[in-house]
Design a protein around this motif. Structure first.
Motif, PDB file in Angstrom:
ATOM      1  N   GLU A 289       0.814  -1.218   0.000  1.00  0.00           N
ATOM      2  CA  GLU A 289       0.000   0.000   0.000  1.00  0.00           C
ATOM      3  C   GLU A 289       0.844   1.263   0.000  1.00  0.00           C
ATOM      4  OE1 GLU A 289      -2.727  -3.219   1.162  1.00  0.00           O
ATOM      5  OE2 GLU A 289      -0.677  -2.683   1.736  1.00  0.00           O
TER       6      GLU A 289
ATOM      7  N   ASP B 184      -4.792  -0.573   9.153  1.00  0.00           N
ATOM      8  CA  ASP B 184      -3.698   0.018   9.924  1.00  0.00           C
ATOM      9  C   ASP B 184      -4.272   0.949  10.998  1.00  0.00           C
ATOM     10  OD1 ASP B 184      -1.710  -1.281   8.590  1.00  0.00           O
ATOM     11  OD2 ASP B 184      -0.905   0.495   7.569  1.00  0.00           O
TER      12      ASP B 184
ATOM     13  N   LEU C 109      -2.893   8.703   3.579  1.00  0.00           N
ATOM     14  CA  LEU C 109      -3.086   7.446   2.868  1.00  0.00           C
ATOM     15  C   LEU C 109      -2.516   6.321   3.717  1.00  0.00           C
ATOM     16  CD1 LEU C 109      -1.946   8.608  -0.699  1.00  0.00           C
ATOM     17  CD2 LEU C 109      -4.293   8.388   0.142  1.00  0.00           C
ATOM     18  N   ALA C 110      -3.295   5.249   3.886  1.00  0.00           N
ATOM     19  CA  ALA C 110      -2.855   4.151   4.732  1.00  0.00           C
ATOM     20  C   ALA C 110      -3.438   2.846   4.225  1.00  0.00           C
ATOM     21  CB  ALA C 110      -3.279   4.384   6.183  1.00  0.00           C
ATOM     22  N   ALA C 111      -2.854   1.745   4.670  1.00  0.00           N
ATOM     23  CA  ALA C 111      -3.381   0.426   4.329  1.00  0.00           C
ATOM     24  C   ALA C 111      -4.643   0.175   5.146  1.00  0.00           C
ATOM     25  CB  ALA C 111      -2.339  -0.652   4.609  1.00  0.00           C
ATOM     26  N   PRO C 112      -5.649  -0.466   4.553  1.00  0.00           N
ATOM     27  CA  PRO C 112      -6.858  -0.801   5.317  1.00  0.00           C
ATOM     28  C   PRO C 112      -6.493  -1.613   6.564  1.00  0.00           C
ATOM     29  CG  PRO C 112      -7.185  -1.247   2.981  1.00  0.00           C
ATOM     30  CD  PRO C 112      -5.720  -0.931   3.156  1.00  0.00           C
TER      31      PRO C 112
ATOM     32  N   ASP D 120      -8.123   4.932   2.581  1.00  0.00           N
ATOM     33  CA  ASP D 120      -7.503   3.608   2.534  1.00  0.00           C
ATOM     34  C   ASP D 120      -7.071   3.279   1.109  1.00  0.00           C
ATOM     35  OD1 ASP D 120      -7.692   3.074   5.216  1.00  0.00           O
ATOM     36  OD2 ASP D 120      -9.590   1.979   5.064  1.00  0.00           O
TER      37      ASP D 120
ATOM     38  N   ARG E 178      -8.838  10.288   6.254  1.00  0.00           N
ATOM     39  CA  ARG E 178      -8.111   9.066   5.910  1.00  0.00           C
ATOM     40  C   ARG E 178      -8.666   8.477   4.619  1.00  0.00           C
ATOM     41  NH1 ARG E 178      -6.667   3.909   9.726  1.00  0.00           N
ATOM     42  NH2 ARG E 178      -6.294   2.386   8.064  1.00  0.00           N
TER      43      ARG E 178
ATOM     44  N   ASP F 150      -6.505   0.893  -1.839  1.00  0.00           N
ATOM     45  CA  ASP F 150      -6.983  -0.379  -2.390  1.00  0.00           C
ATOM     46  C   ASP F 150      -6.059  -0.777  -3.531  1.00  0.00           C
ATOM     47  OD1 ASP F 150      -8.253  -2.528  -3.516  1.00  0.00           O
ATOM     48  OD2 ASP F 150     -10.165  -1.495  -3.882  1.00  0.00           O
TER      49      ASP F 150
END
Length: 481
Positions: A56, A101, A96-99, A114, A112, A116
């Protein structure tokens, strides 16, 4: 077409671009995922990226660059105070982050998004120019709050293309590394570099000698690491002949972010037949020099200036040093398209960082050999020791100490001395704590290899040297012991 990643539209769609463990994206899948995300964040201004070692993070940064907006990579290990400073200073519009986290409290009030990695979409039209910000990377903050170095798109492309020239880096190369993704070594060189070439990067998630051997045995051609990683390789080699065989298959082993001790160079070469290539760069300049793939790997040297980079050594008063004698120590100053444009919101610091004629003051001290090779001897603030009328670089003394069989780790600092100005102090982690080499033995060892005035006058024995996340020795912690 992207100016930074032409392979996203013109490369082989089925070739694997990124892999993190058992998760991978081909160029077609990466183009679709980054295009969809770029469309979502277009016009968002600056975006923060929660830079975990995951697929991600790579997708997030590439999408931001494809959208023509600046990304601010965040170190997941940052404390809340430092993270709060970075967020207030850079003022990103979203993170931006990984789902899944979990983000710390300073980020919870920020919008935020996520990432994909299986999304599909077309990227927006690119309207950015080479001078537009690509990344804002925060320095380590050793002398105050971290400063945000604004890196333009031209600095990223210039550095990666110069390294392609120096390392003969092509789309056929497969890079393996386990570096963090919040700084220029792991992110710019390790992720964006292969993608600009149209090649592949396999990230280990977390560095291990087993992972390096596995990937090299499965077709990887290049390894990027820092000295602590190569030291772990050195320690594993005697009991792991398979690791030596795997490393022998590599086209290029690259070390950076700190000096690789000469004895580690020698042990890797003796076991594998390979020589590690060193390069020199920093957050504000990306890469400045490197030993070339077709050049002479010389332990203790970081090679010659990269194409497009001007480099000079200067005296304390700014006078350029013109003699390449391998002995005269000066501060490295650089100039070229690889440089940052400013420290964000710090015009005073930006002005102070440059000379009147546009050279960046690196604060690194070095000598140049007659053939132009650069050898860094330390930082001006912590590694330049003025003793008995001599200017002495701590780095060469550290390498000499590491050649002693009784020394596992070594650091050198200076401390005030009424007679000498500064005396040389060695901080030693002995190979055998029950039987460490004596101070007199170490002083004699250094004096016979370098010169008598470079011998340590005092020796401290430690269980371990304090290091940061990149494996750099934190000498300010030593000086206050």
């Amino acid at each position: 077409m992207s100016s930074l990643f032409p392979a996203l539209t013109a490369g082989p769609a089925g070739r694997v671009a990124l892999s993190f463990g058992d998760r991978a994206l081909t160029y077609a899948e990466l183009a679709a995922a980054t295009g969809a995300l770029a469309d979502r964040i277009a016009g968002a201004g600056r975006v923060a990226v929660w830079a975990t070692p995951a697929l991600e993070t790579a997708v997030a940064v590439v999408a931001a660059l494809e959208a023509g907006i600046a990304a601010v990579p965040l170190n997941p290990k940052s404390g809340e105070k430092e993270l709060g400073h970075i967020l207030s200073d850079s003022a990103p519009s979203l993170v931006l982050a990984a789902p899944g986290d979990e983000l710390p409290s300073p980020l919870r009030d920020l919008r935020r998004v996520d990432v994909d990695v299986r999304a599909t979409g077309a990227r927006p039209d690119e309207r950015s120019t080479e001078g537009d910000p690509a990344l804002i990377v925060y320095t380590s903050g050793t002398t105050g709050p971290p400063k945000g170095a604004v890196l333009p798109r031209r600095a990223v492309s210039q550095t990666l293309d110069a390294l392609a020239d120096a390392w003969q880096w092509t789309a056929e190369d497969v890079l393996v590394h386990g570096l963090p993704l919040f700084h220029v070594h792991g992110l710019v060189l390790g992720i964006l570099g292969p993608l600009r070439r149209g090649g592949c990067v396999r990230h280990l998630g977390r560095f291990s000698t087993e992972g390096v051997a596995r990937e090299l045995n499965d077709g990887a051609t290049m390894v990027f690491g820092v000295p602590t990683m190569y030291h772990r390789i050195v320690q594993a080699l005697p009991d792991d002949p398979g690791l030596a065989q795997a490393l022998g298959k590599a086209r290029l082993l690259v070390s950076g972010s700190a000096a690789l001790p000469v004895h580690d160079h020698e042990r890797i070469t003796a076991a594998t037949g390979q020589r590690v290539v060193e390069r020199y760069g920093m957050t504000e300049t990306l890469m400045n020099t490197s030993v070339r793939a077709d050049g002479e790997p010389r332990p203790g040297a970081v090679g010659v200036p990269l194409p497009g980079v001007e480099l000079r050594l200067v005296e304390e008063d700014g006078t350029p040093i013109t003699s390449y004698d391998g002995e005269t120590v000066g501060e490295i100053q650089v100039r070229g398209p690889n440089l940052f444009t400013e420290y964000l919101n710090r015009p005073d610091a930006t002005t102070a960082a440059f000379t009147e004629d546009g050279w960046f003051r690196t604060g690194d001290m070095a000598v140049r050999d007659p053939d132009g090779y650069v050898r860094i001897v330390g930082r001006k603030a912590t590694d330049l020791i003025k003793s008995g009328g001599y200017k002495i670089g701590a780095g060469e003394i550290e390498n000499a100490l590491l050649e002693h069989a009784g020394v596992r780790e070594a650091a050198v600092t200076g401390e005030p001395d009424a007679d000498l100005g500064e005396r040389i102090v060695a901080w030693i982690v002995p190979a055998n704590p029950q039987s460490p080499p004596s101070a007199d033995e170490l002083a004699s060892h250094v004096a016979t290899r370098l010169a008598p005035h470079k011998r340590p006058r005092r020796v401290h024995y430690l269980d371990a040297l304090p290091r940061n996340d990149m494996g750099k020795i934190m000498k300010r912690a030593l000086a206050h012991d």
